[in-house]
Scaffold this motif. Structure first.
Motif, PDB file in Angstrom:
ATOM      1  N   TYR A   1       0.756  -1.128  -0.071  1.00 25.65           N
ATOM      2  CA  TYR A   1      -0.059   0.002  -0.015  1.00 25.65           C
ATOM      3  C   TYR A   1       0.824   1.303  -0.034  1.00 25.65           C
ATOM      4  O   TYR A   1       0.593   2.011  -1.024  1.00 25.65           O
ATOM      5  N   LEU A   2       1.890   1.465   1.013  1.00 28.70           N
ATOM      6  CA  LEU A   2       2.632   2.590   0.901  1.00 28.70           C
ATOM      7  C   LEU A   2       3.677   2.647  -0.326  1.00 28.70           C
ATOM      8  O   LEU A   2       3.915   3.529  -0.718  1.00 28.70           O
ATOM      9  N   ASP A   3       4.259   1.530  -0.548  1.00 26.06           N
ATOM     10  CA  ASP A   3       5.094   1.378  -1.520  1.00 26.06           C
ATOM     11  C   ASP A   3       4.286   1.788  -2.965  1.00 26.06           C
ATOM     12  O   ASP A   3       4.988   2.680  -3.674  1.00 26.06           O
ATOM     13  N   ASN A   4       3.159   1.714  -3.374  1.00 28.30           N
ATOM     14  CA  ASN A   4       2.325   2.068  -4.369  1.00 28.30           C
ATOM     15  C   ASN A   4       2.268   3.533  -4.300  1.00 28.30           C
ATOM     16  O   ASN A   4       2.434   4.300  -5.315  1.00 28.30           O
ATOM     17  N   LEU A   5       2.006   4.088  -3.276  1.00 27.85           N
ATOM     18  CA  LEU A   5       1.888   5.674  -3.062  1.00 27.85           C
ATOM     19  C   LEU A   5       3.432   6.126  -3.291  1.00 27.85           C
ATOM     20  O   LEU A   5       3.493   7.267  -4.026  1.00 27.85           O
ATOM     21  N   ALA A   6       4.451   5.557  -2.956  1.00 28.22           N
ATOM     22  CA  ALA A   6       5.646   6.070  -2.841  1.00 28.22           C
ATOM     23  C   ALA A   6       6.058   6.033  -4.423  1.00 28.22           C
ATOM     24  O   ALA A   6       6.615   6.951  -4.854  1.00 28.22           O
TER      25      ALA A   6
ATOM     26  N   ALA B   1       1.162  12.250  10.925  1.00 27.61           N
ATOM     27  CA  ALA B   1       1.030  12.568   9.601  1.00 27.61           C
ATOM     28  C   ALA B   1       2.317  11.873   8.846  1.00 27.61           C
ATOM     29  O   ALA B   1       3.476  12.336   9.203  1.00 27.61           O
ATOM     30  N   LEU B   2       2.099  11.177   7.886  1.00 24.94           N
ATOM     31  CA  LEU B   2       3.367  10.397   7.103  1.00 24.94           C
ATOM     32  C   LEU B   2       3.460  11.138   5.701  1.00 24.94           C
ATOM     33  O   LEU B   2       2.736  11.136   5.021  1.00 24.94           O
ATOM     34  N   GLY B   3       4.863  11.803   5.511  1.00 27.97           N
ATOM     35  CA  GLY B   3       5.426  12.534   4.264  1.00 27.97           C
ATOM     36  C   GLY B   3       5.895  11.465   3.272  1.00 27.97           C
ATOM     37  O   GLY B   3       7.044  11.037   3.807  1.00 27.97           O
ATOM     38  N   ILE B   4       5.307  11.274   2.256  1.00 25.89           N
ATOM     39  CA  ILE B   4       5.706  10.409   1.413  1.00 25.89           C
ATOM     40  C   ILE B   4       6.134  11.259  -0.184  1.00 25.89           C
ATOM     41  O   ILE B   4       5.342  11.837  -0.610  1.00 25.89           O
ATOM     42  N   THR B   5       7.407  10.964  -0.183  1.00 28.39           N
ATOM     43  CA  THR B   5       8.028  11.701  -1.313  1.00 28.39           C
ATOM     44  C   THR B   5       8.713  11.271  -2.564  1.00 28.39           C
ATOM     45  O   THR B   5       9.268  11.782  -3.226  1.00 28.39           O
ATOM     46  N   GLY B   6       8.377   9.758  -2.552  1.00 24.84           N
ATOM     47  CA  GLY B   6       9.009   9.016  -3.568  1.00 24.84           C
ATOM     48  C   GLY B   6      10.751   8.891  -3.438  1.00 24.84           C
ATOM     49  O   GLY B   6      11.575   8.564  -4.028  1.00 24.84           O
TER      50      GLY B   6
ATOM     51  N   GLY C   1       6.148  13.266  -9.173  1.00 27.74           N
ATOM     52  CA  GLY C   1       6.820  14.511  -8.561  1.00 27.74           C
ATOM     53  C   GLY C   1       5.872  15.044  -7.345  1.00 27.74           C
ATOM     54  O   GLY C   1       5.944  16.178  -6.761  1.00 27.74           O
ATOM     55  N   SER C   2       5.064  14.297  -6.755  1.00 25.83           N
ATOM     56  CA  SER C   2       4.056  14.760  -5.796  1.00 25.83           C
ATOM     57  C   SER C   2       4.786  14.480  -4.353  1.00 25.83           C
ATOM     58  O   SER C   2       5.466  13.487  -4.296  1.00 25.83           O
ATOM     59  N   THR C   3       4.228  15.074  -3.302  1.00 23.78           N
ATOM     60  CA  THR C   3       4.433  15.010  -2.048  1.00 23.78           C
ATOM     61  C   THR C   3       3.043  14.510  -1.347  1.00 23.78           C
ATOM     62  O   THR C   3       2.256  15.215  -1.690  1.00 23.78           O
ATOM     63  N   ILE C   4       3.141  13.307  -0.816  1.00 26.93           N
ATOM     64  CA  ILE C   4       1.692  12.912  -0.105  1.00 26.93           C
ATOM     65  C   ILE C   4       1.861  13.087   1.452  1.00 26.93           C
ATOM     66  O   ILE C   4       2.946  12.652   1.903  1.00 26.93           O
ATOM     67  N   LEU C   5       0.888  13.749   1.959  1.00 26.80           N
ATOM     68  CA  LEU C   5       0.763  13.885   3.545  1.00 26.80           C
ATOM     69  C   LEU C   5      -0.378  13.063   3.807  1.00 26.80           C
ATOM     70  O   LEU C   5      -1.523  13.300   3.742  1.00 26.80           O
ATOM     71  N   LEU C   6       0.046  11.907   4.471  1.00 20.68           N
ATOM     72  CA  LEU C   6      -1.070  10.879   4.903  1.00 20.68           C
ATOM     73  C   LEU C   6      -1.196  10.834   6.320  1.00 20.68           C
ATOM     74  O   LEU C   6      -0.289  10.476   7.243  1.00 20.68           O
ATOM     75  N   GLY C   7      -2.526  11.168   6.965  1.00 19.26           N
ATOM     76  CA  GLY C   7      -2.764  11.021   8.289  1.00 19.26           C
ATOM     77  C   GLY C   7      -3.029   9.620   8.754  1.00 19.26           C
ATOM     78  O   GLY C   7      -3.782   8.915   8.068  1.00 19.26           O
ATOM     79  N   MET C   8      -2.275   9.174   9.593  1.00 21.57           N
ATOM     80  CA  MET C   8      -2.537   7.713  10.221  1.00 21.57           C
ATOM     81  C   MET C   8      -1.804   7.687  11.371  1.00 21.57           C
ATOM     82  O   MET C   8      -0.687   8.355  11.755  1.00 21.57           O
ATOM     83  N   PRO C   9      -1.999   6.427  12.178  1.00 22.33           N
ATOM     84  CA  PRO C   9      -1.422   6.432  13.451  1.00 22.33           C
ATOM     85  C   PRO C   9      -0.060   5.609  13.310  1.00 22.33           C
ATOM     86  O   PRO C   9       0.202   4.987  12.136  1.00 22.33           O
ATOM     87  N   VAL C  10       1.014   5.754  14.004  1.00 18.97           N
ATOM     88  CA  VAL C  10       2.486   5.177  14.053  1.00 18.97           C
ATOM     89  C   VAL C  10       2.733   4.604  15.152  1.00 18.97           C
ATOM     90  O   VAL C  10       2.157   5.093  16.240  1.00 18.97           O
ATOM     91  N   LEU C  11       3.655   3.791  15.196  1.00 16.66           N
ATOM     92  CA  LEU C  11       4.174   3.105  16.409  1.00 16.66           C
ATOM     93  C   LEU C  11       5.861   3.096  16.445  1.00 16.66           C
ATOM     94  O   LEU C  11       6.537   2.979  15.293  1.00 16.66           O
TER      95      LEU C  11
ATOM     96  N   ALA D   1      14.534   3.453  -1.494  1.00 17.83           N
ATOM     97  CA  ALA D   1      14.127   2.285  -0.702  1.00 17.83           C
ATOM     98  C   ALA D   1      15.213   2.505   0.725  1.00 17.83           C
ATOM     99  O   ALA D   1      16.472   2.855   0.215  1.00 17.83           O
ATOM    100  N   GLY D   2      14.554   2.377   1.815  1.00 17.18           N
ATOM    101  CA  GLY D   2      15.403   2.355   2.883  1.00 17.18           C
ATOM    102  C   GLY D   2      15.291   3.804   3.768  1.00 17.18           C
ATOM    103  O   GLY D   2      16.078   3.779   4.631  1.00 17.18           O
ATOM    104  N   VAL D   3      15.164   4.991   2.926  1.00 20.08           N
ATOM    105  CA  VAL D   3      14.989   6.165   3.488  1.00 20.08           C
ATOM    106  C   VAL D   3      13.891   6.337   4.138  1.00 20.08           C
ATOM    107  O   VAL D   3      12.721   6.159   3.539  1.00 20.08           O
ATOM    108  N   PRO D   4      13.675   6.423   5.551  1.00 23.05           N
ATOM    109  CA  PRO D   4      12.491   6.672   6.194  1.00 23.05           C
ATOM    110  C   PRO D   4      11.526   7.922   5.738  1.00 23.05           C
ATOM    111  O   PRO D   4      11.861   8.822   5.318  1.00 23.05           O
ATOM    112  N   TYR D   5      10.150   7.727   5.844  1.00 19.45           N
ATOM    113  CA  TYR D   5       9.217   8.578   5.492  1.00 19.45           C
ATOM    114  C   TYR D   5       9.307   9.735   6.495  1.00 19.45           C
ATOM    115  O   TYR D   5       9.552   9.746   7.706  1.00 19.45           O
ATOM    116  N   TYR D   6       8.925  10.932   6.120  1.00 19.79           N
ATOM    117  CA  TYR D   6       8.615  12.172   7.110  1.00 19.79           C
ATOM    118  C   TYR D   6       7.975  11.701   7.911  1.00 19.79           C
ATOM    119  O   TYR D   6       6.605  11.081   7.663  1.00 19.79           O
ATOM    120  N   GLN D   7       7.966  12.054   9.167  1.00 16.36           N
ATOM    121  CA  GLN D   7       6.815  12.010  10.189  1.00 16.36           C
ATOM    122  C   GLN D   7       6.580  13.399  10.951  1.00 16.36           C
ATOM    123  O   GLN D   7       7.737  14.055  11.457  1.00 16.36           O
TER     124      GLN D   7
END
Length: 504
Positions: A269-274, A301-306, A281-291, A309-315
């Motif tokens: 799911y997240l890989d497809n969005l990435a 809020a999770l920031g997905i910028t493409g 060239g989009s940046t996605i800010l996804l509201g969701m819980p994290v652990l 692999a291995g680089v953590p998402y913005y939080q």
């Protein structure tokens, strides 16, 4: 007390969605008049308590919806809970008016001194206290009613609380139209509002970088379905389609658009969005819980910028949590047990967190209730400035107000966001579940919004703003200095009056 309670309830018409801001000044005038007529401290406090009860009960009655409709609390108990909250919040007004009456008796203060110096200062200081004591509940703070009045010109200087003090000062001055000082008082009110109008033309901030394209999603997921496991997959598919429907520099979803943890998502799911973010060239800010590593939950809020692999998402992790919604105060778990709402004790994000880079702009998220705390948002901008870093140029609020149905909570929250724009000189974007999804410019003006309780995407071009307003640099310190000076001046005048009386 009945008159005071009605006056407090009427003051709610000064706020969104009604916007009759002069009613608030008239309402405060009624309160101040009753306190000045009260014969002792106790009566002043009771009048203040009644006023505060009417104000809070009328302005936050929508809490009944979340407790009864979505929390399955019995209707009578939900009504009692709203009334108890209003009675508790009214204590601040009772203390303010009681303290003002005490000062009057202690220093034998005149009516003009009370109306112009003591009552407005006490009102504001206790309203400010309500905004932080026990984590704070600053909903319906006086200044919010003036985002579109001439007093809005003062907001970038003294913030919402300072603007509330000016409104209370106006009420005291207009009260003096029944006193022999009527003409100086009227002249002062005219000068104050003329200055506010002139200040609206001051450009405290300036455009930085190129505008960014944004798409703000409004899912309109019914609250009764949002956390139901049977509906989660459908909501995930809906948001994936909405995100990938069209590219934009920034695509933002509401708070907890995704209600499950990252490891509970469908595979890929997240890989497809990435992949979509990287390809467009989009940046996605996804509201969701994290652990985190310690198994602590966060509203995030999770920031997905493409990123590779291995680089953590913005939080961004929510820092200012909602009592009973995101953490349970000690000793009150019994109250939460009466509601069928998925509540828990969440972790707090850091007080200062980095913004999300979106092309030429830096976007600073805040989640739902957090944009009630203007000094915290201003503090994040000031922290970057003092460290020599570029501060955020765009603010972004993601919210879920479906808990409160199609009530006045939605336009009230929009008005709060407008105040944050006025304080900081930054545009505020709002991506919400049921409303109000909107774009607000750096002057606090709503440029566009979606109709509440509908599903859709709001597309816009947004220009980021840089520079520092006085409020960003000093927060509520200017307001506190002004109110303390007013009280000090009142005491000095009282002492002088007592000395003159003793000399006679």
């Amino acid at each position: 007390m009945l008159t005071a309670a009605v006056a407090g309830a009427v003051a709610v018409l000064a706020f969104a969605p009604f916007g009759y801001w002069p009613l608030q000044i008239a309402s405060l005038g009624v309160l101040f008049y009753q306190v000045l007529r009260a014969s002792d401290i106790k009566k002043s406090a009771l009048v203040g308590w009644a006023y505060g009860f009417g104000w809070c009960a009328a302005g936050t009655h929508w809490l009944y919806i979340s407790m009864h409709r979505y929390g399955d609390m019995a209707a009578p108990l939900a009504v009692i809970a709203v009334a108890l909250l209003a009675l508790l919040m009214a204590i601040y007004v009772a203390l303010a008016m009681g303290a003002a009456s005490w000062l009057r008796q202690r220093w034998t203060l005149s009516i003009p001194v009370m109306a112009l110096l003591v009552l407005p200062a006490m009102w504001t200081l206790f309203e400010w206290t309500r905004g932080w004591l026990f984590t704070g509940f600053p909903w319906l703070a006086t200044g919010y009613a003036h985002n579109a009045s001439p007093l809005a010109g003062f907001v970038p200087i003294v913030g919402s609380y300072g603007t509330g003090w000016l409104a209370a000062l106006s009420a005291g001055a207009l009260l003096l139209t029944m006193h022999r000082t009527r003409w100086p008082a009227l002249a002062g009110v005219v000068a104050l509002y003329a200055a506010g109008f002139a200040l609206q033309g001051v450009a405290w901030t300036h455009a930085v970088g190129r505008p960014i394209s944004v798409r703000l999603l409004q899912g309109n997921v019914p609250q009764q379905e949002k956390f139901d496991p049977g509906f989660v997959l459908g909501a995930l598919n809906m948001y994936q389609k909405a995100i990938t429907a069209a590219p934009a520099d920034l695509i933002a979803t509401p708070e907890t658009a995704v209600t499950v943890l990252p490891h509970q998502l469908p595979p890929g799911y997240l890989d497809n969005l990435a992949s979509y973010a990287q390809g467009t060239g989009s940046t996605i800010l996804l509201g969701m819980p994290v652990l985190d590593e310690q198994q602590q939950f966060y509203n995030a809020a999770l920031g997905i910028t493409g990123q590779p692999a291995g680089v953590p998402y913005y939080q961004y992790r929510k820092h200012h949590l909602v009592p009973f919604g995101e953490f349970v105060p000690p000793g009150l778990h019994w109250f939460v047990a009466m509601m069928a709402i998925p509540l828990g004790d969440m972790g707090r994000g850091a007080e200062v967190q980095p913004p999300l880079a979106v092309r030429d702009q830096l976007v600073l998220p805040n989640i739902c209730y957090e944009d009630l705390f203007g000094e915290e948002i201003a503090g994040q901008l000031a922290s970057a400035h003092r460290a020599g870093r570029q501060s955020a140029s765009v603010l972004l609020n993601i919210s879920n107000l479906a808990w409160f149905g199609d009530s006045i909570a939605i336009p009230q929250h929009l008005q709060i966001s407008q105040m944050r724009s006025l304080e900081t000189g930054r545009p505020m974007l709002r991506a919400t579940n049921t409303g109000a999804t909107a774009v607000i410019d750096g002057k606090g003006v709503v440029l566009s919004q979606l109709a509440p309780v509908t599903q859709g995407a709001l597309a816009a071009s947004v220009q980021g703003m840089g520079g520092m307003t006085p409020y960003i640099l000093y927060g509520n310190k200017l307001m506190l200095a002004l109110t303390v000076l007013a009280l000090a001046a009142a005491v000095l005048l009282g002492r002088a009056g007592q000395r003159r009386g003793a000399g006679q």
